[in-house]
Design a protein around this motif. Structure first.
Motif, PDB file in Angstrom:
ATOM      1  N   THR A  50       0.825  -1.209   0.000  1.00  0.00           N
ATOM      2  CA  THR A  50       0.000   0.000   0.000  1.00  0.00           C
ATOM      3  C   THR A  50       0.855   1.254   0.000  1.00  0.00           C
ATOM      4  N   TYR A  75       1.505  -3.881  -6.563  1.00  0.00           N
ATOM      5  CA  TYR A  75       1.401  -2.471  -6.177  1.00  0.00           C
ATOM      6  C   TYR A  75       0.054  -1.873  -6.569  1.00  0.00           C
ATOM      7  N   ASN A  76      -0.917  -2.707  -6.855  1.00  0.00           N
ATOM      8  CA  ASN A  76      -2.247  -2.215  -7.248  1.00  0.00           C
ATOM      9  C   ASN A  76      -2.954  -1.546  -6.070  1.00  0.00           C
ATOM     10  N   ARG A  77      -3.876  -0.658  -6.413  1.00  0.00           N
ATOM     11  CA  ARG A  77      -4.671  -0.002  -5.378  1.00  0.00           C
ATOM     12  C   ARG A  77      -5.706  -0.988  -4.830  1.00  0.00           C
TER      13      ARG A  77
END
Length: 540
Positions: A50, A75-77
Protein backbone atom coordinates in the motif's frame (compact mmCIF):
# COMPACT_ATOMS: atom_id res chain seq x y z
CA UNK A 1 -22.41 -23.94 43.65
CA UNK A 2 -19.83 -25.61 41.43
CA UNK A 3 -22.27 -28.48 40.84
CA UNK A 4 -24.75 -26.17 39.10
CA UNK A 5 -24.23 -26.28 35.33
CA UNK A 6 -25.86 -24.82 32.24
CA UNK A 7 -27.68 -27.58 30.40
CA UNK A 8 -26.92 -27.30 26.70
CA UNK A 9 -26.36 -29.31 23.57
CA UNK A 10 -23.11 -31.23 24.00
CA UNK A 11 -22.70 -31.52 20.21
CA UNK A 12 -23.80 -28.08 18.96
CA UNK A 13 -24.38 -27.25 15.27
CA UNK A 14 -21.14 -26.05 13.70
CA UNK A 15 -19.72 -24.51 10.54
CA UNK A 16 -16.41 -25.58 9.02
CA UNK A 17 -13.54 -23.56 7.59
CA UNK A 18 -11.01 -25.16 5.25
CA UNK A 19 -7.63 -23.56 4.52
CA UNK A 20 -4.56 -24.51 2.52
CA UNK A 21 -2.30 -21.81 3.89
CA UNK A 22 -2.42 -19.17 1.13
CA UNK A 23 -1.61 -15.87 2.85
CA UNK A 24 -1.98 -12.28 1.67
CA UNK A 25 0.05 -9.62 3.50
CA UNK A 26 -1.09 -6.00 3.13
CA UNK A 27 0.84 -2.89 4.14
CA UNK A 28 3.98 -0.82 3.47
CA UNK A 29 6.43 -2.75 1.30
CA UNK A 30 9.30 -2.92 3.77
CA UNK A 31 7.09 -4.18 6.62
CA UNK A 32 5.29 -6.82 4.57
CA UNK A 33 8.54 -8.17 3.08
CA UNK A 34 10.09 -8.58 6.52
CA UNK A 35 6.92 -10.27 7.79
CA UNK A 36 6.82 -12.62 4.78
CA UNK A 37 10.34 -13.79 5.56
CA UNK A 38 8.97 -15.38 8.74
CA UNK A 39 6.18 -17.29 6.98
CA UNK A 40 8.18 -19.61 4.76
CA UNK A 41 6.18 -22.62 5.96
CA UNK A 42 2.95 -21.35 4.37
CA UNK A 43 1.65 -22.75 1.07
CA UNK A 44 2.03 -19.34 -0.58
CA UNK A 45 2.63 -15.76 0.48
CA UNK A 46 1.46 -12.84 -1.66
CA UNK A 47 2.40 -9.23 -0.93
CA UNK A 48 0.22 -6.20 -1.63
CA UNK A 49 2.12 -2.97 -1.00
CA UNK A 50 0.00 0.00 0.00
CA UNK A 51 3.08 2.24 0.42
CA UNK A 52 6.64 2.07 -0.94
CA UNK A 53 9.72 1.56 1.21
CA UNK A 54 10.12 4.80 3.10
CA UNK A 55 13.67 4.37 4.38
CA UNK A 56 16.57 5.62 2.27
CA UNK A 57 19.13 3.70 4.31
CA UNK A 58 21.01 1.40 1.94
CA UNK A 59 21.58 -1.26 4.57
CA UNK A 60 17.90 -1.36 5.47
CA UNK A 61 16.90 -1.38 1.81
CA UNK A 62 19.19 -4.32 1.09
CA UNK A 63 17.85 -6.22 4.11
CA UNK A 64 14.26 -5.67 2.97
CA UNK A 65 14.83 -6.67 -0.65
CA UNK A 66 16.79 -9.78 0.31
CA UNK A 67 14.19 -10.89 2.86
CA UNK A 68 11.99 -12.65 0.28
CA UNK A 69 13.72 -12.19 -3.08
CA UNK A 70 11.48 -14.68 -4.90
CA UNK A 71 8.15 -13.34 -3.62
CA UNK A 72 6.29 -11.13 -6.05
CA UNK A 73 4.98 -7.86 -4.67
CA UNK A 74 1.87 -6.24 -6.16
CA UNK A 75 1.40 -2.47 -6.18
CA UNK A 76 -2.25 -2.21 -7.25
CA UNK A 77 -4.67 0.00 -5.38
CA UNK A 78 -6.69 -2.02 -2.86
CA UNK A 79 -10.44 -1.67 -3.44
CA UNK A 80 -12.04 -4.15 -1.05
CA UNK A 81 -11.45 -7.17 1.17
CA UNK A 82 -14.35 -9.43 2.09
CA UNK A 83 -14.82 -12.94 3.36
CA UNK A 84 -13.52 -15.09 6.19
CA UNK A 85 -11.04 -17.83 7.02
CA UNK A 86 -10.41 -19.85 3.86
CA UNK A 87 -12.58 -17.59 1.67
CA UNK A 88 -11.07 -14.09 1.42
CA UNK A 89 -11.75 -12.26 -1.81
CA UNK A 90 -9.52 -9.26 -2.47
CA UNK A 91 -10.36 -6.76 -5.18
CA UNK A 92 -7.65 -4.47 -6.55
CA UNK A 93 -7.64 -1.91 -9.33
CA UNK A 94 -6.99 -3.37 -12.77
CA UNK A 95 -4.77 -1.90 -15.46
CA UNK A 96 -7.20 -2.20 -18.41
CA UNK A 97 -9.31 0.84 -17.49
CA UNK A 98 -9.60 3.39 -14.72
CA UNK A 99 -12.60 1.65 -13.16
CA UNK A 100 -11.57 -1.97 -13.80
CA UNK A 101 -11.23 -4.44 -10.93
CA UNK A 102 -9.52 -7.82 -10.62
CA UNK A 103 -9.46 -10.61 -8.06
CA UNK A 104 -5.90 -10.56 -6.79
CA UNK A 105 -5.92 -14.25 -5.83
CA UNK A 106 -6.76 -15.29 -9.38
CA UNK A 107 -3.83 -13.30 -10.74
CA UNK A 108 -1.31 -14.10 -8.01
CA UNK A 109 -1.94 -17.79 -7.14
CA UNK A 110 -4.58 -18.90 -9.68
CA UNK A 111 -7.06 -19.50 -6.87
CA UNK A 112 -10.54 -18.01 -6.30
CA UNK A 113 -9.57 -16.73 -2.86
CA UNK A 114 -6.91 -16.32 -0.20
CA UNK A 115 -7.13 -18.32 3.02
CA UNK A 116 -5.61 -15.80 5.43
CA UNK A 117 -4.93 -12.06 5.52
CA UNK A 118 -2.25 -10.30 7.55
CA UNK A 119 -2.83 -6.53 7.56
CA UNK A 120 0.01 -4.20 8.58
CA UNK A 121 -1.64 -0.98 7.39
CA UNK A 122 -2.14 2.07 9.56
CA UNK A 123 -5.89 1.43 9.29
CA UNK A 124 -7.51 -1.99 8.81
CA UNK A 125 -8.73 -2.72 5.30
CA UNK A 126 -11.88 -4.15 6.87
CA UNK A 127 -13.68 -1.53 8.95
CA UNK A 128 -15.42 -3.82 11.40
CA UNK A 129 -15.43 -3.85 15.19
CA UNK A 130 -15.16 -7.63 15.23
CA UNK A 131 -12.95 -8.84 12.39
CA UNK A 132 -13.67 -12.13 10.61
CA UNK A 133 -11.74 -15.30 11.51
CA UNK A 134 -8.51 -15.53 9.56
CA UNK A 135 -8.04 -11.75 9.26
CA UNK A 136 -5.17 -10.48 11.43
CA UNK A 137 -4.90 -6.74 11.81
CA UNK A 138 -1.69 -5.80 13.62
CA UNK A 139 -1.05 -2.26 12.44
CA UNK A 140 2.24 -1.05 13.91
CA UNK A 141 2.13 -3.07 17.13
CA UNK A 142 5.14 -5.44 17.34
CA UNK A 143 3.52 -7.76 19.90
CA UNK A 144 0.39 -8.21 17.77
CA UNK A 145 2.60 -8.96 14.77
CA UNK A 146 4.59 -11.50 16.74
CA UNK A 147 1.38 -13.19 17.91
CA UNK A 148 -0.02 -13.29 14.39
CA UNK A 149 3.17 -14.72 12.91
CA UNK A 150 3.05 -17.45 15.54
CA UNK A 151 -0.62 -18.30 14.89
CA UNK A 152 -0.69 -18.23 11.08
CA UNK A 153 1.24 -21.51 10.48
CA UNK A 154 -1.25 -23.32 12.74
CA UNK A 155 -4.21 -22.13 10.68
CA UNK A 156 -3.91 -24.70 7.92
CA UNK A 157 -6.47 -27.50 7.69
CA UNK A 158 -10.11 -27.75 8.73
CA UNK A 159 -11.61 -25.88 11.66
CA UNK A 160 -15.07 -25.94 13.24
CA UNK A 161 -16.94 -23.18 15.01
CA UNK A 162 -20.40 -23.20 16.65
CA UNK A 163 -23.41 -21.71 14.90
CA UNK A 164 -24.11 -19.31 17.72
CA UNK A 165 -27.48 -17.92 16.66
CA UNK A 166 -30.66 -19.50 15.30
CA UNK A 167 -33.30 -17.70 13.23
CA UNK A 168 -37.00 -18.51 13.47
CA UNK A 169 -38.50 -16.78 10.43
CA UNK A 170 -42.06 -17.39 11.64
CA UNK A 171 -41.48 -15.12 14.65
CA UNK A 172 -39.52 -12.48 12.74
CA UNK A 173 -41.16 -9.05 12.36
CA UNK A 174 -38.70 -7.72 9.79
CA UNK A 175 -40.88 -7.95 6.68
CA UNK A 176 -44.35 -9.23 5.88
CA UNK A 177 -46.67 -8.99 2.89
CA UNK A 178 -44.40 -6.55 1.06
CA UNK A 179 -43.95 -4.19 4.03
CA UNK A 180 -40.93 -3.38 6.15
CA UNK A 181 -41.13 -3.69 9.92
CA UNK A 182 -38.51 -4.32 12.61
CA UNK A 183 -34.81 -3.69 11.84
CA UNK A 184 -33.37 -3.80 15.36
CA UNK A 185 -30.96 -6.68 14.78
CA UNK A 186 -29.50 -5.10 11.62
CA UNK A 187 -28.20 -2.13 13.59
CA UNK A 188 -26.36 -3.88 16.42
CA UNK A 189 -24.05 -6.53 14.93
CA UNK A 190 -20.37 -5.55 15.41
CA UNK A 191 -19.26 -8.20 12.89
CA UNK A 192 -21.67 -7.17 10.11
CA UNK A 193 -22.86 -10.78 9.99
CA UNK A 194 -26.58 -9.95 9.67
CA UNK A 195 -28.28 -8.96 6.43
CA UNK A 196 -31.74 -8.71 4.94
CA UNK A 197 -31.66 -11.05 1.93
CA UNK A 198 -34.79 -10.79 -0.18
CA UNK A 199 -36.53 -9.32 2.88
CA UNK A 200 -35.56 -12.24 5.11
CA UNK A 201 -33.12 -11.86 8.02
CA UNK A 202 -30.10 -14.09 7.52
CA UNK A 203 -27.02 -14.56 9.68
CA UNK A 204 -23.72 -15.46 8.06
CA UNK A 205 -22.45 -18.13 10.48
CA UNK A 206 -18.90 -17.76 9.11
CA UNK A 207 -18.74 -14.09 10.12
CA UNK A 208 -20.74 -14.40 13.36
CA UNK A 209 -18.65 -14.14 16.54
CA UNK A 210 -21.56 -14.89 18.84
CA UNK A 211 -21.64 -11.38 20.30
CA UNK A 212 -25.28 -11.86 21.23
CA UNK A 213 -26.31 -8.26 20.57
CA UNK A 214 -28.79 -9.36 17.90
CA UNK A 215 -30.55 -11.79 20.23
CA UNK A 216 -30.76 -9.16 22.96
CA UNK A 217 -32.15 -6.60 20.52
CA UNK A 218 -34.69 -8.96 18.95
CA UNK A 219 -38.09 -8.25 20.56
CA UNK A 220 -39.82 -11.48 19.51
CA UNK A 221 -37.16 -14.11 20.15
CA UNK A 222 -36.91 -14.82 16.40
CA UNK A 223 -33.14 -14.59 16.87
CA UNK A 224 -32.06 -16.77 19.75
CA UNK A 225 -28.68 -17.79 21.07
CA UNK A 226 -27.94 -21.49 20.75
CA UNK A 227 -25.03 -22.01 23.12
CA UNK A 228 -26.65 -21.79 25.61
CA UNK A 229 -30.20 -21.21 24.44
CA UNK A 230 -32.28 -18.62 26.35
CA UNK A 231 -34.29 -21.21 28.31
CA UNK A 232 -31.15 -23.09 29.39
CA UNK A 233 -29.58 -19.86 30.64
CA UNK A 234 -32.76 -18.91 32.50
CA UNK A 235 -32.95 -22.36 34.09
CA UNK A 236 -29.30 -22.12 35.14
CA UNK A 237 -29.79 -18.66 36.67
CA UNK A 238 -32.83 -19.84 38.60
CA UNK A 239 -31.03 -22.85 40.03
CA UNK A 240 -27.86 -20.90 40.78
CA UNK A 241 -29.63 -18.13 42.68
CA UNK A 242 -32.14 -20.27 44.59
CA UNK A 243 -29.52 -22.85 45.61
CA UNK A 244 -27.19 -20.12 46.84
CA UNK A 245 -30.00 -18.55 48.86
CA UNK A 246 -30.86 -21.92 50.39
CA UNK A 247 -27.24 -22.55 51.40
CA UNK A 248 -26.07 -19.07 52.38
CA UNK A 249 -29.35 -17.55 53.58
CA UNK A 250 -28.60 -14.28 51.77
CA UNK A 251 -29.23 -12.69 48.37
CA UNK A 252 -26.33 -13.03 45.91
CA UNK A 253 -24.94 -10.73 43.23
CA UNK A 254 -24.88 -12.14 39.68
CA UNK A 255 -21.91 -11.18 37.52
CA UNK A 256 -22.06 -11.84 33.76
CA UNK A 257 -18.67 -11.92 32.04
CA UNK A 258 -17.03 -12.88 28.77
CA UNK A 259 -15.26 -16.18 29.35
CA UNK A 260 -12.47 -15.21 26.93
CA UNK A 261 -11.72 -11.81 28.47
CA UNK A 262 -8.40 -11.19 30.20
CA UNK A 263 -10.24 -10.57 33.45
CA UNK A 264 -11.72 -14.06 33.39
CA UNK A 265 -8.54 -15.30 35.07
CA UNK A 266 -9.34 -13.11 38.10
CA UNK A 267 -12.77 -14.61 38.77
CA UNK A 268 -11.38 -16.58 41.71
CA UNK A 269 -10.74 -13.34 43.64
CA UNK A 270 -14.43 -12.44 43.71
CA UNK A 271 -16.18 -12.23 47.08
CA UNK A 272 -18.19 -15.32 47.99
CA UNK A 273 -21.57 -13.62 47.49
CA UNK A 274 -20.81 -12.79 43.83
CA UNK A 275 -21.90 -15.57 41.46
CA UNK A 276 -19.96 -15.41 38.15
CA UNK A 277 -21.80 -16.51 34.99
CA UNK A 278 -19.49 -17.15 32.02
CA UNK A 279 -20.86 -16.36 28.56
CA UNK A 280 -19.48 -16.34 25.03
CA UNK A 281 -20.07 -12.57 25.12
CA UNK A 282 -21.72 -10.51 27.86
CA UNK A 283 -24.62 -9.47 25.57
CA UNK A 284 -25.82 -13.08 25.38
CA UNK A 285 -27.73 -12.32 28.59
CA UNK A 286 -30.40 -9.75 27.79
CA UNK A 287 -32.83 -7.62 29.72
CA UNK A 288 -35.10 -10.61 30.33
CA UNK A 289 -32.22 -12.48 32.01
CA UNK A 290 -31.21 -9.47 34.12
CA UNK A 291 -34.71 -8.81 35.46
CA UNK A 292 -35.46 -12.51 35.92
CA UNK A 293 -32.29 -12.87 38.01
CA UNK A 294 -33.48 -10.06 40.28
CA UNK A 295 -37.00 -11.52 40.47
CA UNK A 296 -35.59 -14.92 41.46
CA UNK A 297 -33.79 -13.35 44.41
CA UNK A 298 -30.49 -11.77 43.29
CA UNK A 299 -29.93 -8.43 44.96
CA UNK A 300 -27.88 -7.00 42.08
CA UNK A 301 -26.75 -7.77 38.51
CA UNK A 302 -23.31 -6.74 37.26
CA UNK A 303 -22.11 -6.95 33.65
CA UNK A 304 -18.35 -7.06 33.16
CA UNK A 305 -17.16 -5.11 30.12
CA UNK A 306 -13.61 -4.34 29.01
CA UNK A 307 -11.81 -1.91 26.74
CA UNK A 308 -12.11 -4.58 24.03
CA UNK A 309 -15.93 -4.66 24.20
CA UNK A 310 -17.09 -3.33 20.79
CA UNK A 311 -18.67 0.12 20.77
CA UNK A 312 -21.79 -1.25 19.08
CA UNK A 313 -22.18 -3.74 21.91
CA UNK A 314 -21.64 -1.05 24.54
CA UNK A 315 -24.23 1.22 22.92
CA UNK A 316 -26.79 -1.59 22.87
CA UNK A 317 -26.01 -2.53 26.48
CA UNK A 318 -26.29 1.10 27.59
CA UNK A 319 -29.74 1.43 26.04
CA UNK A 320 -31.00 -1.81 27.57
CA UNK A 321 -29.50 -0.93 30.96
CA UNK A 322 -31.17 2.47 30.93
CA UNK A 323 -34.51 0.84 30.13
CA UNK A 324 -34.18 -1.86 32.81
CA UNK A 325 -33.15 0.61 35.49
CA UNK A 326 -35.92 3.01 34.48
CA UNK A 327 -38.39 0.18 35.05
CA UNK A 328 -36.91 -0.52 38.47
CA UNK A 329 -36.91 3.17 39.35
CA UNK A 330 -40.58 3.56 38.39
CA UNK A 331 -41.43 0.70 40.77
CA UNK A 332 -39.52 2.39 43.58
CA UNK A 333 -36.73 -0.18 43.37
CA UNK A 334 -33.02 0.74 43.47
CA UNK A 335 -31.26 0.69 40.11
CA UNK A 336 -29.81 -2.77 40.62
CA UNK A 337 -28.19 -3.39 37.20
CA UNK A 338 -24.89 -1.89 36.08
CA UNK A 339 -21.70 -2.48 34.11
CA UNK A 340 -18.28 -2.80 35.73
CA UNK A 341 -14.80 -2.84 34.20
CA UNK A 342 -12.80 -4.12 37.14
CA UNK A 343 -13.59 -7.07 39.39
CA UNK A 344 -10.82 -6.60 41.94
CA UNK A 345 -12.35 -6.75 45.46
CA UNK A 346 -11.33 -3.17 46.23
CA UNK A 347 -12.99 -1.97 43.02
CA UNK A 348 -16.27 -3.73 43.78
CA UNK A 349 -16.42 -3.10 47.52
CA UNK A 350 -18.44 0.13 47.43
CA UNK A 351 -20.95 -1.28 44.94
CA UNK A 352 -21.42 -4.49 46.89
CA UNK A 353 -21.70 -2.73 50.24
CA UNK A 354 -24.36 -0.39 48.86
CA UNK A 355 -26.42 -3.28 47.48
CA UNK A 356 -26.45 -4.90 50.94
CA UNK A 357 -28.59 -1.98 52.16
CA UNK A 358 -31.26 -2.49 49.50
CA UNK A 359 -34.51 -4.24 50.43
CA UNK A 360 -34.58 -7.93 49.59
CA UNK A 361 -36.91 -9.35 46.93
CA UNK A 362 -38.53 -12.70 47.78
CA UNK A 363 -37.96 -15.18 44.97
CA UNK A 364 -40.68 -15.26 42.33
CA UNK A 365 -42.46 -18.52 41.55
CA UNK A 366 -42.58 -18.16 37.77
CA UNK A 367 -41.00 -20.30 35.06
CA UNK A 368 -39.14 -18.83 32.09
CA UNK A 369 -40.99 -19.39 28.81
CA UNK A 370 -40.75 -16.98 25.90
CA UNK A 371 -38.48 -13.97 26.05
CA UNK A 372 -41.32 -11.47 26.36
CA UNK A 373 -43.44 -13.46 28.80
CA UNK A 374 -40.42 -14.03 31.05
CA UNK A 375 -39.52 -10.35 31.08
CA UNK A 376 -43.04 -9.29 32.03
CA UNK A 377 -43.32 -12.05 34.64
CA UNK A 378 -40.16 -10.67 36.24
CA UNK A 379 -41.38 -7.08 36.02
CA UNK A 380 -44.74 -7.94 37.56
CA UNK A 381 -43.14 -9.88 40.43
CA UNK A 382 -40.70 -7.07 41.21
CA UNK A 383 -43.54 -4.57 41.04
CA UNK A 384 -45.66 -6.62 43.45
CA UNK A 385 -42.76 -6.64 45.93
CA UNK A 386 -42.28 -2.88 45.71
CA UNK A 387 -44.90 -0.14 45.41
CA UNK A 388 -47.33 -1.96 43.07
CA UNK A 389 -47.47 0.97 40.68
CA UNK A 390 -49.81 1.11 37.69
CA UNK A 391 -47.87 3.81 35.88
CA UNK A 392 -47.74 4.18 32.13
CA UNK A 393 -44.34 5.56 31.13
CA UNK A 394 -43.94 6.87 27.56
CA UNK A 395 -40.47 6.06 26.21
CA UNK A 396 -39.18 6.47 22.67
CA UNK A 397 -37.77 3.68 20.52
CA UNK A 398 -38.54 0.67 22.69
CA UNK A 399 -40.31 -2.52 21.53
CA UNK A 400 -43.14 -2.19 24.04
CA UNK A 401 -46.26 -0.10 23.70
CA UNK A 402 -49.78 0.34 22.47
CA UNK A 403 -51.77 0.71 19.25
CA UNK A 404 -54.60 3.16 18.71
CA UNK A 405 -56.95 3.66 15.77
CA UNK A 406 -59.33 6.28 14.43
CA UNK A 407 -62.34 4.04 14.84
CA UNK A 408 -64.66 6.18 12.71
CA UNK A 409 -62.50 5.59 9.62
CA UNK A 410 -61.66 1.91 10.23
CA UNK A 411 -63.48 -0.55 7.93
CA UNK A 412 -62.37 -3.62 9.87
CA UNK A 413 -60.63 -4.99 6.79
CA UNK A 414 -58.20 -6.72 9.24
CA UNK A 415 -55.10 -6.14 7.11
CA UNK A 416 -53.41 -5.21 10.39
CA UNK A 417 -54.31 -8.58 11.91
CA UNK A 418 -52.87 -10.44 8.92
CA UNK A 419 -49.58 -8.56 9.21
CA UNK A 420 -49.10 -8.71 13.01
CA UNK A 421 -46.26 -11.18 13.76
CA UNK A 422 -47.05 -11.60 17.47
CA UNK A 423 -50.87 -11.75 17.31
CA UNK A 424 -51.11 -8.63 19.43
CA UNK A 425 -53.92 -7.69 17.04
CA UNK A 426 -56.70 -10.23 16.57
CA UNK A 427 -60.09 -10.34 14.94
CA UNK A 428 -63.37 -10.80 16.78
CA UNK A 429 -63.98 -14.38 15.75
CA UNK A 430 -67.61 -14.64 14.67
CA UNK A 431 -68.21 -10.92 15.15
CA UNK A 432 -66.66 -8.00 13.19
CA UNK A 433 -64.18 -6.61 15.70
CA UNK A 434 -60.54 -5.66 16.17
CA UNK A 435 -58.91 -6.53 19.49
CA UNK A 436 -55.49 -5.65 20.87
CA UNK A 437 -53.29 -7.08 23.66
CA UNK A 438 -50.57 -4.63 24.67
CA UNK A 439 -48.23 -7.17 26.26
CA UNK A 440 -47.72 -8.84 22.88
CA UNK A 441 -47.04 -5.65 20.87
CA UNK A 442 -43.43 -5.10 19.76
CA UNK A 443 -44.02 -1.75 18.00
CA UNK A 444 -42.69 -3.08 14.68
CA UNK A 445 -45.01 -0.84 12.64
CA UNK A 446 -46.23 -3.56 10.27
CA UNK A 447 -49.89 -2.94 11.18
CA UNK A 448 -49.44 0.78 10.61
CA UNK A 449 -47.92 0.16 7.18
CA UNK A 450 -50.58 -2.41 6.25
CA UNK A 451 -53.60 -0.23 7.02
CA UNK A 452 -55.18 0.97 3.75
CA UNK A 453 -57.13 3.69 5.58
CA UNK A 454 -54.03 4.84 7.52
CA UNK A 455 -55.94 5.00 10.80
CA UNK A 456 -53.41 3.15 12.98
CA UNK A 457 -50.79 4.84 15.15
CA UNK A 458 -48.22 3.44 17.59
CA UNK A 459 -47.10 4.71 20.99
CA UNK A 460 -44.10 3.07 22.67
CA UNK A 461 -44.36 2.91 26.43
CA UNK A 462 -43.99 0.74 29.53
CA UNK A 463 -47.31 -0.19 31.13
CA UNK A 464 -47.04 -1.43 34.72
CA UNK A 465 -50.76 -2.19 34.95
CA UNK A 466 -50.62 -5.96 34.54
CA UNK A 467 -54.37 -6.44 34.05
CA UNK A 468 -54.67 -3.71 31.45
CA UNK A 469 -51.53 -4.85 29.65
CA UNK A 470 -52.63 -8.49 29.39
CA UNK A 471 -56.28 -7.82 28.61
CA UNK A 472 -57.54 -8.09 25.03
CA UNK A 473 -58.93 -4.59 24.46
CA UNK A 474 -61.53 -3.95 21.76
CA UNK A 475 -60.39 -1.18 19.42
CA UNK A 476 -63.49 -1.35 17.23
CA UNK A 477 -66.55 -3.52 16.77
CA UNK A 478 -69.75 -3.19 14.82
CA UNK A 479 -72.66 -5.36 13.70
CA UNK A 480 -72.16 -7.23 10.44
CA UNK A 481 -73.85 -6.15 7.23
CA UNK A 482 -76.53 -8.65 6.29
CA UNK A 483 -77.36 -9.58 2.72
CA UNK A 484 -80.51 -7.72 1.62
CA UNK A 485 -81.80 -10.92 -0.07
CA UNK A 486 -81.04 -13.85 2.23
CA UNK A 487 -79.99 -12.06 5.43
CA UNK A 488 -76.57 -13.77 5.66
CA UNK A 489 -73.85 -11.63 7.29
CA UNK A 490 -71.06 -11.22 4.72
CA UNK A 491 -69.13 -8.02 5.50
CA UNK A 492 -68.88 -5.18 7.98
CA UNK A 493 -71.23 -2.23 7.90
CA UNK A 494 -68.38 0.22 7.39
CA UNK A 495 -66.83 -1.78 4.55
CA UNK A 496 -70.07 -1.96 2.56
CA UNK A 497 -70.79 1.73 3.12
CA UNK A 498 -67.24 2.57 2.09
CA UNK A 499 -67.71 0.49 -1.07
CA UNK A 500 -70.95 2.27 -1.86
CA UNK A 501 -69.28 5.65 -1.40
CA UNK A 502 -66.31 4.75 -3.58
CA UNK A 503 -67.91 2.91 -6.52
CA UNK A 504 -71.65 3.29 -6.12
CA UNK A 505 -71.83 6.31 -8.41
CA UNK A 506 -69.67 4.74 -11.11
CA UNK A 507 -71.43 3.97 -14.42
CA UNK A 508 -70.51 0.29 -14.18
CA UNK A 509 -72.41 -0.08 -10.90
CA UNK A 510 -75.09 2.59 -10.99
CA UNK A 511 -77.65 0.28 -12.63
CA UNK A 512 -77.03 -2.52 -10.16
CA UNK A 513 -76.10 -0.70 -6.98
CA UNK A 514 -78.14 -3.12 -4.89
CA UNK A 515 -75.78 -5.98 -5.79
CA UNK A 516 -73.12 -4.39 -3.60
CA UNK A 517 -75.44 -5.11 -0.69
CA UNK A 518 -75.72 -8.82 -1.51
CA UNK A 519 -73.60 -11.76 -0.44
CA UNK A 520 -71.60 -13.56 -3.12
CA UNK A 521 -74.16 -16.29 -3.79
CA UNK A 522 -77.08 -13.91 -4.10
CA UNK A 523 -75.08 -11.55 -6.28
CA UNK A 524 -74.27 -14.35 -8.77
CA UNK A 525 -77.89 -15.57 -8.72
CA UNK A 526 -79.14 -12.06 -9.41
CA UNK A 527 -76.74 -11.66 -12.33
CA UNK A 528 -77.92 -14.92 -13.97
CA UNK A 529 -81.56 -14.01 -13.51
CA UNK A 530 -80.88 -10.67 -15.16
CA UNK A 531 -79.23 -12.39 -18.12
CA UNK A 532 -82.07 -14.90 -18.51
CA UNK A 533 -84.56 -12.09 -18.64
CA UNK A 534 -82.56 -10.27 -21.32
CA UNK A 535 -80.46 -12.77 -23.38
CA UNK A 536 -78.87 -9.94 -25.37
CA UNK A 537 -76.94 -8.96 -22.24
CA UNK A 538 -75.13 -12.29 -22.45
CA UNK A 539 -73.79 -11.34 -25.90
CA UNK A 540 -72.71 -7.93 -24.69
Amino acid sequence: MAQTRILQNLIPPTVSYTTQGNVLIIGPEDLIRLAAAQLTAMASVVLLATDPISSQDDEHLEQVMNAVPDTECFYNRLIAVKGFLGQFQVLVAGEAAADSQVQLSQVAIRQPHFDLVLDLGLEPSLQLEMLPPGYFYVGREPQKLADALQQLPDMVGEFDKPRYVKVNAELCAHHRHGMNGCNRCLNVCPADAIASVENVIEIDPYLCHGAGSCTSACPTGALSYDLPNPQALHCYLHKLITRYQALAQQAPVVLFYDEDSALAAQIDVLPGDVLPVALEEVAVAGIDHWLAALAWGARQVLILTTDATPETLMAMLSGELALANRMLSEMGQPERISTVQDIAPEALSDTLMLSLTWPLTPAGEFTATTKRATLYAAVDHLNQQANVVNNIVPLANIPYGTVSIKAENCTLCLSCVASCPTWALKDGGDEPALRFTEQDCIQCGLCENACPEQVISLSSRINFDQVQRQQARTLKEEPPFECIVCGTPFATQSMVHRMLDMVGSHDAFSANIERLKMCGDCRVKDMFEDILQDPEKQLR
